[in-house]
Design a protein around this motif. Structure first.
Motif, PDB file in Angstrom:
ATOM      1  N   LYS A 189      -7.647   1.153  -1.756  1.00 46.35           N
ATOM      2  CA  LYS A 189      -8.098   2.132  -2.758  1.00 46.35           C
ATOM      3  C   LYS A 189      -9.549   2.516  -2.516  1.00 46.35           C
ATOM      4  N   ASN A 193      -4.846  -4.112  -1.673  1.00 47.29           N
ATOM      5  CA  ASN A 193      -4.778  -2.812  -2.340  1.00 47.29           C
ATOM      6  C   ASN A 193      -6.126  -2.387  -2.914  1.00 47.29           C
ATOM      7  N   GLN A 209       0.844  -1.192   0.000  1.00 42.52           N
ATOM      8  CA  GLN A 209       0.000   0.000   0.000  1.00 42.52           C
ATOM      9  C   GLN A 209       0.882   1.246   0.000  1.00 42.52           C
ATOM     10  N   GLU A 267       0.735   2.462  -8.563  1.00 39.16           N
ATOM     11  CA  GLU A 267      -0.088   1.353  -9.056  1.00 39.16           C
ATOM     12  C   GLU A 267       0.701   0.419  -9.960  1.00 39.16           C
ATOM     13  N   ILE A 277       2.741  -1.791  -7.740  1.00 33.90           N
ATOM     14  CA  ILE A 277       1.885  -2.765  -7.046  1.00 33.90           C
ATOM     15  C   ILE A 277       1.566  -3.926  -7.983  1.00 33.90           C
TER      16      ILE A 277
END
Length: 218
Positions: free
Chosen positions: A212, A208, A178, A182, A185
């Motif tokens: 989000k 995640n 986190q 993006e 990730i």
């Protein structure tokens, strides 16, 4: 437990997930001299109205047993599978190389009060609850406690006693990238999957998604 805000997980469903998916926990107490004692025991989460209890069985010969009798200061730690995260997972590494390894995991610390329940039916129920929970994950050939001869079970039960820990407070940490970009990730999600760590890849993805969604609601 040190929990940066971005890794803090207050959703009870996630704590419950850890307990049920990774039931082997570390139980920590202190004896009369203040010496720390720790053992690793599988627990079953039992709901009683608005209250939750961790129930287990423990060997009567276990030296931690006396410290679990009517103790209001018990810590039980559940932890997910964990993994080293190589910087090579991050696409951004190729641009700046300003990345270092880290370690991803989830952990729940359960604080509560314990008591020993030396009762035949309590222990038998606990054995059934935990066995059925774990065997349910199998598609076929599911074993039941009752598959073993009753006289054999009775002999085995004489060596163990019941343990119940009433949950009073919790803290939980899900550390799965986190706060990263993006693209990075997704790089970790794909990297873990390609390395055969599918469960951790899924945990990273799901954690995640929740992070989000939570951020969007703020």
């Amino acid at each position: 437990m040190y929990i940066p805000k971005k890794y803090s997980e207050s959703n009870w469903e996630q704590i419950e997930y850890l307990i049920k998916t990774y039931p082997l926990a570390t139980v920590i107490t202190t004896d009369k001299t203040g010496k720390i004692i720790a053992n690793h025991i599988p627990f079953y989460l039992k709901e009683d109205g608005d209250n939750y209890h961790l129930i287990a069985h423990i060997a009567k010969a276990n030296p931690q047993l006396p410290s679990l009798e009517d103790n209001s200061n018990v810590l039980v730690i559940f932890q997910s599978n964990n993994t080293y995260i190589t910087p090579n997972y991050y696409p951004g590494k190729q641009e700046t190389h300003k990345y270092v390894p880290t370690w991803d995991f989830a952990s729940a610390h359960i604080y509560g009060s314990s008591k020993i329940i030396d009762d035949f039916q309590f222990v038998r129920d606990q054995l059934n609850y935990l066995t059925n929970q774990q065997e349910a994950k199998k598609e076929t050939d599911k074993w039941k406690v009752s598959d073993a001869p009753e006289n054999y079970l009775n002999i085995m039960q004489k060596a163990i006693t019941g343990l119940q820990i009433s949950i009073e407070s919790t803290e939980c940490k899900f550390k799965f990238e986190q706060g990263m970009k993006e693209n990075d990730i997704n790089g970790v999600i794909n990297g873990l999957k390609n390395d055969g760590k599918v469960d951790l890849s899924n945990l990273t993805k799901e954690t995640n998604i929740r992070a989000k969604s939570s951020k969007q609601k703020q």
